[in-house]
Design an enzyme around this catalytic site. Structure first.
Site, PDB file in Angstrom:
ATOM      1  N   LEU A  15       6.457  11.901   9.026  1.00 29.48           N
ATOM      2  CA  LEU A  15       4.823  12.342   8.611  1.00 29.48           C
ATOM      3  C   LEU A  15       4.033  11.560   8.642  1.00 29.48           C
ATOM      4  O   LEU A  15       3.752  11.101   7.446  1.00 29.48           O
ATOM      5  CB  LEU A  15       4.226  13.613   8.463  1.00 29.48           C
ATOM      6  CG  LEU A  15       5.061  14.997   8.924  1.00 29.48           C
ATOM      7  CD1 LEU A  15       4.484  16.610   8.184  1.00 29.48           C
ATOM      8  CD2 LEU A  15       5.750  14.667  10.870  1.00 29.48           C
ATOM      9  N   ARG A  22      -8.943   9.918   2.232  1.00 30.22           N
ATOM     10  CA  ARG A  22      -9.525  10.417   0.307  1.00 30.22           C
ATOM     11  C   ARG A  22      -9.437   9.229  -0.711  1.00 30.22           C
ATOM     12  O   ARG A  22      -9.613   8.741  -2.037  1.00 30.22           O
ATOM     13  CB  ARG A  22      -8.368  11.519  -0.680  1.00 30.22           C
ATOM     14  CG  ARG A  22      -8.776  12.533  -0.093  1.00 30.22           C
ATOM     15  CD  ARG A  22      -7.480  13.974  -0.165  1.00 30.22           C
ATOM     16  NE  ARG A  22      -7.370  13.916  -1.954  1.00 30.22           N
ATOM     17  CZ  ARG A  22      -7.156  14.306  -2.343  1.00 30.22           C
ATOM     18  NH1 ARG A  22      -5.776  15.263  -1.936  1.00 30.22           N
ATOM     19  NH2 ARG A  22      -6.194  13.962  -3.331  1.00 30.22           N
ATOM     20  N   LYS A  29      -2.906   5.877   5.870  1.00 31.68           N
ATOM     21  CA  LYS A  29      -2.550   5.629   4.146  1.00 31.68           C
ATOM     22  C   LYS A  29      -1.033   5.579   4.284  1.00 31.68           C
ATOM     23  O   LYS A  29      -0.280   4.991   3.137  1.00 31.68           O
ATOM     24  CB  LYS A  29      -2.743   7.616   4.025  1.00 31.68           C
ATOM     25  CG  LYS A  29      -1.369   8.022   2.310  1.00 31.68           C
ATOM     26  CD  LYS A  29      -1.228   9.041   2.779  1.00 31.68           C
ATOM     27  CE  LYS A  29      -2.693  10.630   3.035  1.00 31.68           C
ATOM     28  NZ  LYS A  29      -2.851  11.888   2.887  1.00 31.68           N
ATOM     29  N   TYR A 103       7.430  13.236   4.471  1.00 31.45           N
ATOM     30  CA  TYR A 103       5.802  12.766   4.565  1.00 31.45           C
ATOM     31  C   TYR A 103       5.547  11.163   4.143  1.00 31.45           C
ATOM     32  O   TYR A 103       6.456  10.830   2.897  1.00 31.45           O
ATOM     33  CB  TYR A 103       5.350  13.235   3.417  1.00 31.45           C
ATOM     34  CG  TYR A 103       5.052  15.428   3.660  1.00 31.45           C
ATOM     35  CD1 TYR A 103       3.828  16.020   4.758  1.00 31.45           C
ATOM     36  CD2 TYR A 103       5.915  16.092   3.109  1.00 31.45           C
ATOM     37  CE1 TYR A 103       4.168  17.007   5.102  1.00 31.45           C
ATOM     38  CE2 TYR A 103       6.103  17.400   3.243  1.00 31.45           C
ATOM     39  CZ  TYR A 103       5.562  17.735   4.713  1.00 31.45           C
ATOM     40  OH  TYR A 103       5.361  19.670   4.460  1.00 31.45           O
ATOM     41  N   ASN A 230      -1.800  10.445  -2.697  1.00 33.31           N
ATOM     42  CA  ASN A 230      -3.264  10.987  -2.247  1.00 33.31           C
ATOM     43  C   ASN A 230      -4.372  10.725  -2.275  1.00 33.31           C
ATOM     44  O   ASN A 230      -5.586  10.914  -1.546  1.00 33.31           O
ATOM     45  CB  ASN A 230      -3.392  12.188  -1.772  1.00 33.31           C
ATOM     46  CG  ASN A 230      -2.520  12.942  -1.014  1.00 33.31           C
ATOM     47  OD1 ASN A 230      -2.543  13.305  -0.016  1.00 33.31           O
ATOM     48  ND2 ASN A 230      -1.696  14.406  -1.863  1.00 33.31           N
ATOM     49  N   LYS A 337       4.665 -24.397  -2.259  1.00 35.58           N
ATOM     50  CA  LYS A 337       4.498 -24.138  -1.622  1.00 35.58           C
ATOM     51  C   LYS A 337       4.883 -24.380  -0.528  1.00 35.58           C
ATOM     52  O   LYS A 337       4.836 -26.343  -0.259  1.00 35.58           O
ATOM     53  CB  LYS A 337       2.769 -24.555  -1.222  1.00 35.58           C
ATOM     54  CG  LYS A 337       2.397 -23.245   0.058  1.00 35.58           C
ATOM     55  CD  LYS A 337       2.881 -23.587   1.194  1.00 35.58           C
ATOM     56  CE  LYS A 337       1.673 -24.817   1.813  1.00 35.58           C
ATOM     57  NZ  LYS A 337       2.246 -25.397   2.966  1.00 35.58           N
ATOM     58  N   ALA A 409      -0.166 -45.216 -12.002  1.00 36.63           N
ATOM     59  CA  ALA A 409      -1.451 -44.053 -12.440  1.00 36.63           C
ATOM     60  C   ALA A 409      -2.227 -44.408 -11.474  1.00 36.63           C
ATOM     61  O   ALA A 409      -2.260 -45.257 -12.044  1.00 36.63           O
ATOM     62  CB  ALA A 409      -0.994 -43.698 -14.065  1.00 36.63           C
TER      63      ALA A 409
END
Length: 450
Positions: A15, A22, A29, A103, A230, A337, A409
Site C-alpha cells: 500500500l 503529516r 510518502k 505498507y 508518518n 566528476k 605553474a
C-alpha cells in the site's frame, strides 16, 4: 506439521497511496528517502525475495511511485477510503495462493521476517498471521490481545479504546497481515466504515477472522523493523536505526569505521574488507570502495568507485562517474566528476577534475582545474602517464596532454601538448623598480585622507 513448502503462489500487496501530508511534503510518502533510497524501494526489495508476485497500490497522480514500482503490477486507488479499501483494489490480482498486505511507510521489514510471516500463515492450524512487536515505548500503538491458553490473537484494541489492563500489554500491532487469498477477499469485502473517519480499516480483518473461529497467530519482530513512519521525526528515527544496521553489517564484513556514528551509508554502498573510513564521511548512492582503500574525514562520495590502496580525503568530493585507481591520492578540497584517475596518480590539493582521464603516476598540482564546459557542451581532457601539472594551471577542454610532459605553474593551456614537452602559457613578468613602494604609499595616503 506445516505446509511452508506448498507450491501455491504468494502475493504481496504494497500500500503506497499515502500523500505524506503529516510530513508537510509535496512528495508522496512512499518516495521519502531512507539511506539514499525511497521507502517503497526498501520494501519492494525485501518483499521480492519472499513473494512470487508484488502488487503496488498507489494514489491518483503519482507517476513517480508508479515508475518506481515497475515492473511490478500497479493499481490506482482513486478514492482514499482507508487501508482495507486500498487492499481491496488489488483483489483481482490476489490469485489463489497466499496474500500479505504491507505498507510503504513500514519499509524496514526484513525478508527473513516476511518469510516467517508467510510460513506461519501456511501452517495447517493458522488462518491469519500478523506481525507484532514489543516497542520500548508502546505509547499509542494498537495492542495485540492474545489468549493465555492458546496464545492465539483474540483481538486488536486501539489505544483510545483500550482498558487500563489492555494498555498494560506491550505486544503491539504492526498492521501487516497474511492469509489465504480466498479468505482475505471475503474479509476485506465485509469490513465496514462505521467509525469516526468513515474509513475501511485493514485491522478490522482480525476481528472478522476471530468471529469466524479462524486461528489468528502473531509473528514477533524487532521494533527497528516494524516501526511505522508518518512524520519527519519518525523518518529521522528510522534513518538512525537503518544506519546502525548498515554500519554493523560493514564492520562485520571487515571494514574499519573509526567513529561509526558519524558515517552515513546507502543501502547499496559496497565496502570491501580492510577499508578504513575516518569520521564524518557521507556515502551517496552507487559507491564501491575496494579493499585497503582509505576514505579520510569529512569526505562525500556518490556514484563512484575507489580502487585498492587508494586514499581519498580529507575533505574530498567524488561525484558520479569518478573512478579512482589503485594507490591514487585524492586530497583535501579536491572534486572529481566523471573522471578516471590512473594508478598512483595524485591530486592532493584544491583541484577540480571534470570529464578528465588521467594516466598513471601523474601529479596534478594545487589549484588546477579542467574547464570542461563551454556554456553549451561538455568536453574531455586527456592527461597521459607521468605528467607533472604545476600549481594553479587551467586546462581548457577539449585537450590532450601527452605523457612525460610538464606544465608550468600558473599556465592556461588551450592547445594540445605533445609527449615530453614543457608547456608555458602565462604572461611575461615585468618588474618596475621603485613603483611598488610608491603605489603603496599613495594608497595609504588616500586612505588616511578619506
Amino acid at each position: 506439521m506445516t505446509s511452508s513448502s506448498s507450491p501455491r503462489p504468494a502475493t504481496a500487496v504494497l500500500l503506497a497511496a499515502g500523500r505524506g501530508s503529516r510530513m508537510q511534503s509535496s512528495r508522496p510518502k512512499a518516495m521519502q528517502r531512507l539511506a539514499g533510497r525511497p521507502m517503497l524501494a526498501h520494501l519492494i526489495d525485501s518483499a521480492a525475495r519472499v513473494f512470487d508476485k508484488l502488487v503496488v497500490v498507489v494514489g491518483p497522480d503519482m507517476p513517480e511511485v508508479e515508475q518506481l514500482a515497475a515492473p511490478h503490477a500497479v493499481i490506482v486507488q482513486n478514492e482514499r477510503l482507508g487501508t482495507a479499501h486500498a487492499a481491496l483494489q488489488a483483489e483481482a490480482l490476489f490469485g489463489d495462493g497466499d496474500v500479505a498486505v504491507l505498507y510503504a511507510d513500514n519499509p524496514l521489514i526484513s525478508s527473513d521476517t516476511l518469510s516467517r510471516l508467510l510460513t506461519e500463515s501456511r501452517k495447517d492450524d493458522t488462518g491469519l498471521a500478523l506481525l507484532a512487536m514489543r516497542p520500548a515505548q508502546p505509547g499509542r500503538y494498537g495492542r495485540v490481545i492474545t489468549s493465555a491458553q492458546s496464545h492465539n490473537v483474540q483481538k486488536i484494541v486501539e489505544w483510545a479504546d483500550a482498558t487500563p489492563e489492555e494498555r498494560a500489554v506491550n505486544l503491539c500491532n504492526a498492521g501487516v497481515l497474511c492469509a489465504k487469498a480466498q479468505n482475505f477477499r471475503r474479509w476485506l469485502k465485509e469490513v465496514k466504515n462505521t467509525n469516526a473517519k468513515q474509513e475501511y480499516y485493514l485491522t478490522d480483518v482480525v476481528g472478522l477472522a476471530v468471529r469466524e473461529g479462524v486461528s489468528v497467530k502473531s509473528v514477533e519482530a524487532a521494533e527497528s523493523e516494524l516501526r511505522g513512519i508518518n512524520s519527519r521525526a519518525e523518518l529521522a528515527e528510522a534513518e538512525a536505526a537503518l544506519q546502525q544496521r548498515l554500519r554493523l553489517h560493514a564492520m562485520e564484513k571487515g571494514v574499519t569505521l573509526v567513529a561509526p556514528e558519524t558515517v552515513f551509508l546507502c543501502t547499496d554502498t559496497v565496502l570491501e574488507a580492510d577499508v578504513l573510513i575516518e569520521p564524518n564521511v557521507v556515502f551517496g548512492p552507487g559507491v564501491t570502495v575496494r579493499s585497503g582503500a582509505e576514505i579520510r574525514a569529512f569526505s562525500h562520495l556518490e556514484g563512484c568507485e575507489v580502487q585498492s590502496a587508494a586514499i581519498v580525503g580529507p575533505y574530498a568530493r567524488l561525484r558520479p562517474g569518478a573512478q579512482i585507481g589503485e594507490e591514487a591520492h585524492i586530497g583535501n578540497f579536491v572534486e572529481i566528476k566523471n573522471s578516471v584517475i590512473g594508478k598512483g596518480s595524485k591530486a592532493n590539493h584544491l583541484t577540480y577534475l571534470g570529464d578528465t582521464s588521467v594516466g598513471t603516476r601523474t601529479n596534478i598540482g594545487a589549484g588546477t582545474i579542467t574547464c570542461n564546459y563551454d556554456g553549451a557542451s561538455k568536453h574531455k581532457t586527456t592527461i597521459g602517464d607521468d605528467v607533472f601539472v604545476g600549481s594553479n594551471a587551467i586546462l581548457v577542454a577539449p585537450l590532450t596532454v601527452g605523457s612525460d610532459s610538464l606544465i608550468a605553474a600558473g599556465s592556461t593551456i588551450t592547445n594540445d601538448i605533445p609527449p615530453d614537452a614543457l608547456a608555458l602559457a602565462r604572461a611575461k613578468q615585468v618588474n618596475k623598480p621603485g613603483l611598488g613602494k610608491k603605489l603603496k604609499t599613495a594608497l595609504k595616503n588616500k586612505k588616511g585622507n578619506g
